[in-house]
Design an enzyme around this catalytic site. Structure first.
Site, short mmCIF file in Angstrom:
data_model
loop_
_atom_site.label_atom_id
_atom_site.label_comp_id
_atom_site.label_asym_id
_atom_site.label_seq_id
_atom_site.Cartn_x
_atom_site.Cartn_y
_atom_site.Cartn_z
N TYR A 81 0.86 -1.20 0.00
CA TYR A 81 0.00 0.00 0.00
C TYR A 81 0.89 1.23 0.00
O TYR A 81 1.88 1.29 0.73
CB TYR A 81 -0.90 0.01 1.24
CG TYR A 81 -1.72 1.28 1.37
CD1 TYR A 81 -3.00 1.36 0.84
CD2 TYR A 81 -1.20 2.41 2.00
CE1 TYR A 81 -3.74 2.52 0.93
CE2 TYR A 81 -1.93 3.58 2.08
CZ TYR A 81 -3.20 3.63 1.56
OH TYR A 81 -3.93 4.79 1.64
N GLU B 98 -3.24 7.65 -4.18
CA GLU B 98 -3.19 6.36 -3.50
C GLU B 98 -3.02 5.22 -4.49
O GLU B 98 -3.71 5.19 -5.51
CB GLU B 98 -4.48 6.14 -2.69
CG GLU B 98 -4.48 4.86 -1.88
CD GLU B 98 -5.84 4.60 -1.25
OE1 GLU B 98 -5.96 4.75 -0.03
OE2 GLU B 98 -6.78 4.23 -1.98
#
Ligand code: GDP
Ligand code: MN
Length: 420
Positions: free
Chosen positions: A139, A227
């Site tokens: 992530y 993101e």
């Protein structure tokens, strides 16, 4: 302003972020053609402004509410697919024919995920991208963070779909690294990040370069969020972004005329779009039944609090701004009246630089221009109050008057309950 994944990945690629190859399609035939170009093995992904697509479900318009209920209340329903998915809004296909079938199954349907809300999102486009052979999911995101006063990198070696769960159950697995706004990106930032993610050598270099590209993209677009989840370590050793999210700070849009074309108004709340088109910039739709017309963000917050204290629920946040323009008041009321759940309206104005008589004129004009059949409570105070009072008196309109805010909120709640 949010972007679609296919738009975000283009911007990231332009800034040096490694992304898988792919393009957007609006028909199954187009999806097939793109899949052929990519060699057949692809992933077909619904393009909507919400995450959780992989675990989402595709339904018709009439089924979205029940599906949302099922996804949000029953954990079993939300553990459906992860990898190798053939259902949901992210589907792997091993041939161009399978890609076409996947696109046919996704396009035109409503995708419901835990992030879409009960209305789901109509899928108008799919991204067809080369299928990544994922060895491990990471992530990586960069946000503008008020507490660090600048950009903050958030990363984790526990990437993939359950990052929220990681944050909740294993917060130590979340890496947080501020970027010094004065020195900007320095090579050590990327190296430290790679090291903390447990990636060394060539893979460490790839992650460092990719993170720097992400930072560059965030700066270039005035993004409040970029993101990548998952950031994938591929079986062949490459590191690439397999998903991409980018949100541009609305207050910076004026600096990015080129990005405005990427806006998808279908994804935004129709009332909020209407408010923006009418120049009522600070409008946010809420779930209650008392419409609020207020000047000043702080007063708007206080008004909503006071409505809640009086047992009611605001239908919106609205700050008309410091303007001496009756038309702004008319526009604000026009937007609020479009909302069928509004049962009463509270106009709460503090005349500082704004003048009460001009705002009062706006309320009167609105009643002359539109059919207003919900009760309107008006509380005015400040500059030119006497002139404002006189206008309202002379209009003979059936406005409910209040002097204090508590009294105004109470009257609005009573009026809404009576009407409901
Ligand atoms: P999201 O659910 O909206 O966040 O959509 P993602 O693009 O992140 O896809 C959901 C999940 O599908 C990812 O976490 C991956 O596990 C999987 N996935 C997406 N693209 C690929 C791919 O190209 N190959 C493989 N093997 N899995 C993928
Ligand atoms: Mn994702």
């Amino acid at each position: 302003m949010k972007l679609h994944e296919y738009q975000a990945r283009d911007i990231l690629a332009q800034n040096g972020v490694a992304v898988t190859r792919g393009s957007v399609a609006s028909t199954p035939a187009e999806a097939r053609r793109i899949a052929e170009e990519l060699g057949g093995k692809v992933v077909v992904k619904a393009q909507i402004h919400a995450g959780g697509r992989g675990k989402g479900r595709l339904v018709s318009a009439s089924e979205t509410a029940a599906m949302y209920q099922a996804l949000t209340t029953d954990a079993a329903n939300n553990s459906g697919q992860v990898r190798g998915a053939r259902v949901g809004g992210v589907r792997l296909a091993d041939s161009a024919a399978e890609a076409e079938a996947a696109a046919a199954a996704i396009l035109g349907k409503y995708l419901v995920s835990i992030q879409t809300g009960h209305e789901g999102k109509l899928v108008k486009n799919v991204l067809v991208a080369e299928q990544a052979d994922i060895a491990k999911e990471y992530y990586l995101s960069i946000i503008v963070d008020g507490t660090v006063g600048g950009h903050l990198i958030i990363a984790s070696a526990e990437g993939g779909q359950e990052i929220e769960a990681v944050a909740a159950t294993n917060p130590d697995a979340i890496i947080r690294m501020p970027v010094n706004p004065v020195s900007g990106w320095q090579p050590y930032v990327g190296r430290t990040l790679a090291q903390r993610l447990g990636l060394a050598g060539d893979q460490g270099d790839q992650v460092a370069k990719l993170a720097q590209g992400l930072y560059k993209a965030a700066l270039a677009t005035d993004a409040s969020l970029v993101e990548i989840n998952p950031l994938a370590l591929l079986a062949d050793g490459r590191v690439a972004a397999v998903d991409a999210k980018l949100t541009i700070d609305d207050n910076a849009i004026y600096r990015h005329k080129d990005l405005e074309a990427l806006r998808d108004k279908d994804e935004e709340d129709p009332l909020e779009v209407m408010a923006q088109d009418l120049g009522v910039a600070n409008f946010i739709k809420l779930d209650g039944n008392i419409g609020c017309v207020v000047n000043g963000a702080g007063l708007a917050m206080a008004t909503m609090d006071t409505i809640k204290l009086a047992g009611g629920e605001p239908a919106n946040f609205l700050d008309i701004g410091t303007v001496n323009d009756p038309q702004r008041v008319v526009s604000a009321l026009k937007v609020i009246l479009e909302d069928p759940s509004v049962k009463a309206i509270l106009v709460n104005i503090f005349g500082g630089m704004a003048r009460v008589d001009i705002i009062a004129q706006g309320v009167v004009d609105a009643h002359r221009q539109m059919k207003i059949d919900v009760p309107v409570v008006v509380r005015l105070i400040g500059t030119n109050l006497a002139e404002g009072e006189k206008l309202i008196e002379e209009s003979k309109l059936p406005l409910i008057r209040a002097t204090g805010l508590a009294e105004a909120a109470k009257k609005a709640v009573q009026a809404a309950n009576h009407a409901a």
